[in-house]
Design a protein around this motif. Structure first.
Motif, PDB file in Angstrom:
ATOM      1  N   PHE A  54      35.222  40.300  37.835  1.00 34.36           N
ATOM      2  CA  PHE A  54      34.033  39.475  37.667  1.00 34.36           C
ATOM      3  C   PHE A  54      34.199  38.435  36.559  1.00 34.36           C
ATOM      4  N   SER A  57      36.060  35.229  37.155  1.00 32.41           N
ATOM      5  CA  SER A  57      35.566  34.453  38.303  1.00 32.41           C
ATOM      6  C   SER A  57      34.424  33.518  37.929  1.00 32.41           C
ATOM      7  N   GLY A  61      35.524  30.543  40.206  1.00 31.79           N
ATOM      8  CA  GLY A  61      35.624  31.400  41.380  1.00 31.79           C
ATOM      9  C   GLY A  61      36.979  32.023  41.598  1.00 31.79           C
ATOM     10  N   ASP A  64      37.734  34.929  44.273  1.00 35.65           N
ATOM     11  CA  ASP A  64      36.796  34.957  45.405  1.00 35.65           C
ATOM     12  C   ASP A  64      37.598  35.093  46.697  1.00 35.65           C
ATOM     13  N   ARG A 149      32.894  25.693  44.552  1.00 32.79           N
ATOM     14  CA  ARG A 149      32.810  27.125  44.796  1.00 32.79           C
ATOM     15  C   ARG A 149      31.690  27.445  45.782  1.00 32.79           C
ATOM     16  N   LEU A 151      30.679  30.758  46.529  1.00 35.95           N
ATOM     17  CA  LEU A 151      29.933  31.927  46.072  1.00 35.95           C
ATOM     18  C   LEU A 151      29.392  31.714  44.659  1.00 35.95           C
ATOM     19  N   ASN A 153      26.821  34.080  41.399  1.00 36.34           N
ATOM     20  CA  ASN A 153      26.259  35.371  40.995  1.00 36.34           C
ATOM     21  C   ASN A 153      25.039  35.757  41.832  1.00 36.34           C
ATOM     22  N   LEU A 156      26.831  36.736  46.609  1.00 39.17           N
ATOM     23  CA  LEU A 156      28.083  37.482  46.496  1.00 39.17           C
ATOM     24  C   LEU A 156      28.859  37.523  47.808  1.00 39.17           C
ATOM     25  N   SER A 157      28.215  37.130  48.899  1.00 41.91           N
ATOM     26  CA  SER A 157      28.904  37.094  50.189  1.00 41.91           C
ATOM     27  C   SER A 157      28.312  35.975  51.032  1.00 41.91           C
ATOM     28  N   MET A 208      32.973  38.157  47.007  1.00 44.78           N
ATOM     29  CA  MET A 208      33.511  38.333  45.660  1.00 44.78           C
ATOM     30  C   MET A 208      34.485  39.506  45.643  1.00 44.78           C
ATOM     31  N   HIS A 209      35.556  39.383  44.861  1.00 43.68           N
ATOM     32  CA  HIS A 209      36.552  40.448  44.819  1.00 43.68           C
ATOM     33  C   HIS A 209      36.020  41.689  44.111  1.00 43.68           C
ATOM     34  N   SER A 515      42.568  34.381  48.496  1.00 43.26           N
ATOM     35  CA  SER A 515      41.471  34.205  47.537  1.00 43.26           C
ATOM     36  C   SER A 515      41.670  32.911  46.768  1.00 43.26           C
TER      37      SER A 515
END
Length: 565
Positions: A54, A57, A61, A64, A149, A151, A153, A156-157, A208-209, A515
């Motif tokens: 997190f 990122s 990102g 991601d 970017r 994505l 906070n 998240l998807s 998000m990873h 990613s």
């Protein structure tokens, strides 16, 4: 970790008229709405491994993830209303996909999940995180990796479905067969009207990873197409959404198991003082064995630009490669370590006296011991560790010995990979590595934030207190480089995950994954999919000395031809 239930006032707007399809049957009456003022939330703190993904990122990102799938299907299968319903079902089954992240401090970052008050709210949220485009595969991936970017906070998807060029719009339902009269007055149904045309589509699944890993992505994609390409009607899918909402939220919101546990909590250890000391010694010794030193020559460039050259080998050749690997006692994955090793040695940028260290991901799911609530048995969580393969960086001068050397290196890679996966101390090593990664990520995040404010000052070295020093547990050793050449993500046979027969109306043909990267990053992917062997190399084109990666990639493909056939 404990999950806290929070009550707040946060209204979600209903579906707009523009996003509702004409054939959508609203079933909100089956989902008893909660009072408008009541908004129920669940939250939990991120663990060290999640934080290590997190914190880096936050700005651009980095990490991601994306999964691209190219497929053909009838237009009605990918209508927005149908895709939105399937997306809503899966976001309900896997709450982290619909959660958001709140950062209160470097040690206090939380997942927060808002309970959906109705199926209409689920559909509205799914629709807000779904986009239709008209881009080809390369443009779609490039925009995700190198553009603004996607994505954040609060997102998240995300799903992107694209149709680059096709005769029909993905929003258009199939045509109704109409009678065609001939000159004699008889009527018949034309072949064109009864056979629905297949169109080509590109799907980009973005996540998000810190939500999960590659295995979660592929399991999700299989479930997604299992619903989308099934013989269920749109109404039947909407009823599944309604019934599952009732099961989870229709009568109660007191469910402490809703958010998946952290990696560290999924493999708990009872830490005695002796076990802690033993784990420390083992971890230090394992880290001291990481000797590398081979690195691609890098260059500084203000802009990162990731590209992903990809090749595939047809099914007959893939089977021949697999047969040859088995005859030499290795898997294709182990052979790819040796391929990269030999290719780099032939490129000739590193000293033959320094070994080559490559790293790869380790699936930790088999080591999880915590039982899950069957109702919330989500696979969206992190279950990833790392292991390293170290191989010599020289080749024999005799040409006839190169082939035997290659297969020997492949067997070395297999042995090292097996030892890493079957190490009896893998759980304690995972805990130690998670803690180290978390501490490192927090320190770098603080430094990045201070640098961004322009107030960073290099820390003053702490004075050595000789009076408190202990005798070292391990013998003193000369400091050796542990620099890694590159990473390999070896996904194995993905056709074992994708149950193609369960979605007959969808024909998958292409898969690419990766990613958003940091500057100067590189990762090679190897997997089998749709009966083919795929190899791709995602790297920052601007981050390396000009021409060096192209030379390595060409040599890698040459080695595949030379050694694997």
């Amino acid at each position: 970790m404990a999950q806290v239930e929070v009550i707040r006032s946060l209204m979600t707007p209903p579906l707009s008229e523009e996003t509702q399809s004409v054939d959508y049957v609203e079933i909100v009456h089956e989902a008893v709405k909660k009072p408008a003022h009541e908004q129920v939330k669940f939250e939990r703190n991120m663990g060290d491994t999640e934080l290590s993904y997190f914190l880096p990122s936050r700005q651009s990102g980095v990490n991601d993830m994306y999964l691209h799938l190219g497929f053909s299907a009838p237009d009605h299968v990918v209508s927005r209303s149908r895709v939105r319903t399937v997306w809503a079902i899966l976001r309900m089954r896997h709450p982290l996909l619909a959660a958001h992240a709140e950062m209160h401090d470097y040690d206090d970052v939380r997942f927060v999940y808002t309970v959906p008050r109705s199926t209409n709210e689920l559909l509205s949220n799914a629709d807000a995180n779904l986009e239709y485009r008209t881009q080809g595969k390369d443009e779609l991936i490039d925009s995700y990796l190198n553009g603004p970017r996607t994505l954040s906070n609060t997102r998240l998807s995300y799903l992107i479905l694209s149709q680059s060029s096709a005769p029909h719009s993905p929003l258009t339902p199939p045509r109704t067969p109409s009678p065609v009269s001939d000159v004699s007055g008889s009527s018949d149904i034309s072949d064109e009207s009864t056979t629905e045309l297949q169109s080509q589509f590109e799907l980009l699944i973005c996540a998000m990873h810190f939500l999960g890993d590659g295995m979660a992505l592929h399991a999700f994609a299989n479930d997604f197409f299992g619903l989308l390409g099934s013989d269920k009607t749109d109404l039947e899918l909407e009823l599944i959404l309604s019934e599952e909402w009732h099961t989870r939220w229709g009568s109660s919101t007191n469910n402490a198991a809703i958010l998946p546990s952290t990696l560290e909590d999924n493999i708990p250890l009872e830490w005695s003082r002796l076990r802690s000391v033993a784990a420390d010694v083992d971890f230090q010794m394992s880290q001291q064995k990481l000797v590398g030193g081979q690195t691609f020559p890098r260059r500084k460039h203000p802009e990162r630009h990731t590209i992903v050259p990809t090749v595939s080998f047809p099914e007959d050749r893939m089977k021949a490669i697999l047969k040859k690997c088995k005859a030499n006692g290795v898997s294709i994955s182990a052979a790819l370590f040796a391929i990269c090793n030999v290719a780099w040695a032939r490129v000739g940028c590193g000293s033959g006296e320094v070994p080559s260290l490559m790293y790869s991901a380790l699936n930790l799911r088999p080591y999880f011991t915590v039982q899950k609530d069957p109702l919330w048995n989500s696979y969206w969580y992190l279950a990833i560790g790392y292991f390293n393969v170290i191989l010599p960086n020289f080749l024999p001068s005799e040409k006839e010995k190169v082939v035997s050397t290659f297969w020997h290196r492949a067997r070395q890679a297999k042995e090292q990979s097996t030892k890493a996966a079957k190490n009896p101390l893998i759980v304690s090593r995972t805990h130690k590595m998670s803690k180290e990664r978390g501490e490192r990520a927090r320190a770098w995040a603080r430094e990045d934030d201070v640098k961004e404010k322009g107030t960073w000052v290099p820390p003053t070295p702490k004075p050595v207190d000789t009076t408190q020093q202990r005798e070292p547990v391990l013998p003193a050793r000369a400091k050796a480089s542990s620099a890694a050449l590159m990473g390999l993500s070896l996904l194995g046979n993905l056709d074992g995950i994708y149950k193609h027969a369960t979605f007959p109306s969808v024909k998958m043909h292409t898969l690419t994954t990766g990613s958003r990267q940091r500057n100067g990053a590189m990762l090679l992917f190897g997997y089998t999919f749709a009966g083919k062997l795929w190899i791709s190399l995602g790297y920052d084109k601007n981050g390396f000395q000009e021409g060096i990666v192209d030379k390595f990639w060409d040599e890698t493909l040459h080695c595949v031809d030379e050694f694997l056939g």
